[in-house]
Write a protein that holds these residues in place. Structure first.
Motif, mmCIF file in Angstrom:
data_model
loop_
_atom_site.group_PDB
_atom_site.id
_atom_site.type_symbol
_atom_site.label_atom_id
_atom_site.label_comp_id
_atom_site.label_asym_id
_atom_site.label_seq_id
_atom_site.Cartn_x
_atom_site.Cartn_y
_atom_site.Cartn_z
ATOM 1 N N LYS A 43 70.681 62.183 63.875
ATOM 2 C CA LYS A 43 71.603 63.250 64.236
ATOM 3 C C LYS A 43 73.008 63.052 63.678
ATOM 4 O O LYS A 43 73.716 64.019 63.454
ATOM 5 C CB LYS A 43 71.693 63.369 65.760
ATOM 6 N N ALA A 297 74.447 74.246 70.600
ATOM 7 C CA ALA A 297 74.588 73.362 69.440
ATOM 8 C C ALA A 297 74.696 74.203 68.178
ATOM 9 O O ALA A 297 74.067 75.252 68.056
ATOM 10 C CB ALA A 297 73.404 72.414 69.340
ATOM 11 N N VAL A 298 75.495 73.722 67.250
ATOM 12 C CA VAL A 298 75.655 74.422 65.977
ATOM 13 C C VAL A 298 75.283 73.473 64.851
ATOM 14 O O VAL A 298 75.719 72.318 64.812
ATOM 15 C CB VAL A 298 77.104 74.948 65.808
ATOM 16 N N ALA A 299 74.416 73.932 63.947
ATOM 17 C CA ALA A 299 73.962 73.094 62.836
ATOM 18 C C ALA A 299 75.077 72.938 61.814
ATOM 19 O O ALA A 299 75.687 73.918 61.378
ATOM 20 C CB ALA A 299 72.727 73.716 62.191
ATOM 21 N N LEU A 306 71.664 66.668 58.331
ATOM 22 C CA LEU A 306 72.088 67.768 59.191
ATOM 23 C C LEU A 306 72.343 67.213 60.580
ATOM 24 O O LEU A 306 71.585 66.378 61.075
ATOM 25 C CB LEU A 306 70.982 68.820 59.252
ATOM 26 N N THR A 308 73.770 68.391 64.740
ATOM 27 C CA THR A 308 73.906 69.545 65.629
ATOM 28 C C THR A 308 74.809 69.197 66.810
ATOM 29 O O THR A 308 74.335 68.991 67.918
ATOM 30 C CB THR A 308 72.530 70.002 66.143
ATOM 31 N N VAL A 310 77.301 69.737 69.953
ATOM 32 C CA VAL A 310 77.148 70.717 71.029
ATOM 33 C C VAL A 310 78.514 71.201 71.507
ATOM 34 O O VAL A 310 79.406 70.398 71.795
ATOM 35 C CB VAL A 310 76.367 70.110 72.202
ATOM 36 N N SER A 349 70.313 76.265 69.968
ATOM 37 C CA SER A 349 71.000 75.937 68.712
ATOM 38 C C SER A 349 71.200 77.191 67.875
ATOM 39 O O SER A 349 70.465 78.171 68.023
ATOM 40 C CB SER A 349 70.202 74.920 67.893
ATOM 41 N N SER A 351 71.710 78.147 63.689
ATOM 42 C CA SER A 351 71.734 77.717 62.291
ATOM 43 C C SER A 351 72.057 78.932 61.431
ATOM 44 O O SER A 351 71.296 79.897 61.404
ATOM 45 C CB SER A 351 70.383 77.120 61.888
ATOM 46 N N ASN A 366 65.143 72.401 67.660
ATOM 47 C CA ASN A 366 65.714 71.065 67.770
ATOM 48 C C ASN A 366 65.489 70.552 69.192
ATOM 49 O O ASN A 366 66.230 70.887 70.101
ATOM 50 C CB ASN A 366 67.217 71.119 67.453
ATOM 51 N N HIS A 369 65.897 71.408 72.945
ATOM 52 C CA HIS A 369 66.286 72.806 73.087
ATOM 53 C C HIS A 369 65.057 73.709 73.091
ATOM 54 O O HIS A 369 64.026 73.394 72.495
ATOM 55 C CB HIS A 369 67.220 73.222 71.957
ATOM 56 N N ILE A 372 66.281 78.345 68.920
ATOM 57 C CA ILE A 372 67.272 78.254 67.850
ATOM 58 C C ILE A 372 67.326 79.600 67.163
ATOM 59 O O ILE A 372 66.294 80.229 66.909
ATOM 60 C CB ILE A 372 66.939 77.123 66.855
#
Length: 430
Positions: A43, A297-299, A306, A308, A310, A349, A351, A366, A369, A372
């Motif tokens: 992560k 969460a944002v990718a 990558l 993610t 929060v 999430s 993306s 992810n 979660h 997404i």
């Protein structure tokens, strides 16, 4: 007594990690809380600080080598103290670490390894120090049945490290692939060559082999597990974003902080989770966890992987707060400065590949979660307004949901709530 520093569990559920960068070197004094290494997981890259004070006597793991959680990575003690760590694990005492004259010699022997030596010089001498090898080196030694007797390592203090073993393996491969010399006097008619152990494929100049980093290996493992164990289903929708783009233009004209379309998307996601609380949940094996806080969460793409991070309480944030928080998290993610708590939690999430011109795609959930949202680019397309053809700006979004937690009707209801907020963007601001 010297203290063994072991690979920490920097993130819950992670079984292995890698040292991306050592921030200290042998002989350096450290205090409690001094950053000693950047630990790379699936992560993020997380800074790890010393838990004891003293002098770094030895580092046992090369940067980039995958290491199981709990395996030794360094030794800290008093200046001049023996670097032998306390409480060695069973793997550290494996026969592969030193050569044993009583054991049968491997065949063929590596070119760089010396022939078997008398017991007085083979590394098992009672007064000889033990050789500590990283887990990946121990594994390669066992797999290739390597003899390390007489090998001068290129690591600190002459320690055998990954590049030394890779050289031995390369020599072993060359020996295995070399053509055998013809027999001097065959006593029988020549026959078809006997099947030999298949040699590795010949090097292909058109193919470059890129070693796996710890992060890439862990990403592959986690996403493969998600795709094979989490029952995904997908719901897609087109959003008209003409009003949103106009509102964004007005906001940016009036505010010193320039917000992005992605900031509106994150707020709309949070609002939809408030509207449909059944979607704000995660799977717990024996229970379903319903979350009271809306944490999303944002990718963030970083070099080689990558992450993610929060955002907490997105529903209570203003657009400018969302923008500032995302910018800060993304900057620290790329610098490897995220904290553990910033990578854990949340139920959902986002993306967004719209900035790359991608019109639509489906993302892999992810874990843990339950959903997404994959966001495509806003693009002008023909639309029908009041029975007449016109040009409108449309953004395609795809929800990937965990069917154990979110039923199809709930997923459709959530996506409807999201589209409603995107197409009526003033609802995002109030």
């Amino acid at each position: 007594m010297a203290t063994t520093v072991r690979m920490p569990e920097v993130l819950t559920g992670v079984t292995e990690a890698a040292i991306q960068t050592w921030l200290v070197e042998p002989g350096q004094e450290v205090a409690v809380g001094t950053p000693i290494a950047e630990v790379e997981t699936d992560k993020a890259v997380v800074e790890y600080a010393a838990e004891v004070a003293g002098t770094v006597l030895e580092v046992l793991v090369d940067a980039g080598d995958p290491v199981a959680i709990g395996d030794p990575i360094a030794v800290i003690g008093a200046p001049g103290e023996s670097a032998a760590p306390d409480e060695p694990g069973p793997d550290e005492a494996a026969p592969a670490e030193t050569a044993d004259a009583s054991a049968p010699a491997p065949a063929p022997a590596p070119a760089r390894a010396a022939p078997s030596a008398p017991a007085a010089s083979n590394g098992h001498d009672a007064d000889a120090p033990r050789r500590f090898l990283s887990p990946i080196v121990r594994r390669l030694v066992r797999e290739w049945d390597l003899d390390l007797t007489g090998v001068d390592g290129s690591g600190p203090g002459g320690r055998v490290v990954r590049r030394d073993v890779d050289a031995l393996v390369a020599e072993r491969r060359e020996a295995a692939s070399a053509p055998a010399a013809p027999a001097a006097a065959p006593t029988a008619p020549a026959a078809a060559p006997a099947a030999a152990t298949p040699a590795p494929a010949a090097d292909d100049a058109s193919v470059e082999e890129v070693p796996l980093t710890g992060m890439r290996r862990a990403i592959a493992r986690r996403l493969a597990e998600s795709k094979s164990t989490v029952p995904h289903f997908y719901v897609e929708a087109d959003c008209r974003v003409d009003r949103l783009l106009e509102l964004r233009r007005q906001v940016n004209e009036a505010s010193p902080v320039r917000v992005s379309v992605n900031d509106f998307v994150l707020k709309a996601v949070a609002g939809a989770l408030v509207d449909v609380p059944d979607a704000n949940a995660t799977w717990g094996e024996t229970v379903i966890h319903r979350h009271r806080s809306v944490d999303v969460a944002v990718a963030v793409a970083i070099d080689g992987g990558l992450v993610t991070p929060v955002l907490r309480g997105v529903d209570r944030m203003s657009l400018s707060e969302v923008h500032a928080t995302v910018a800060d998290l993304a900057e620290r993610a790329r610098a490897g400065r995220l904290k553990q708590h910033e990578l854990e939690g949340g139920s959902f999430s986002v993306s967004n590949l719209g900035m790359y011109g991608v019109s639509a795609f489906s993302a892999i959930i992810n874990p843990p979660h339950a959903g997404i949202l994959a966001v495509g680019a806003a693009r002008q397309v023909p639309v029908v307004e009041d029975g007449e053809l016109a040009v409108g700006t449309v953004m395609t979004v795809t929800l990937s949901a965990d069917h154990r937690v979110v039923d199809g009707a709930v997923g459709a209801e959530w996506l409807q709530a999201f589209v409603r907020r995107i197409e009526n963007p003033l609802s995002i601001l109030v």
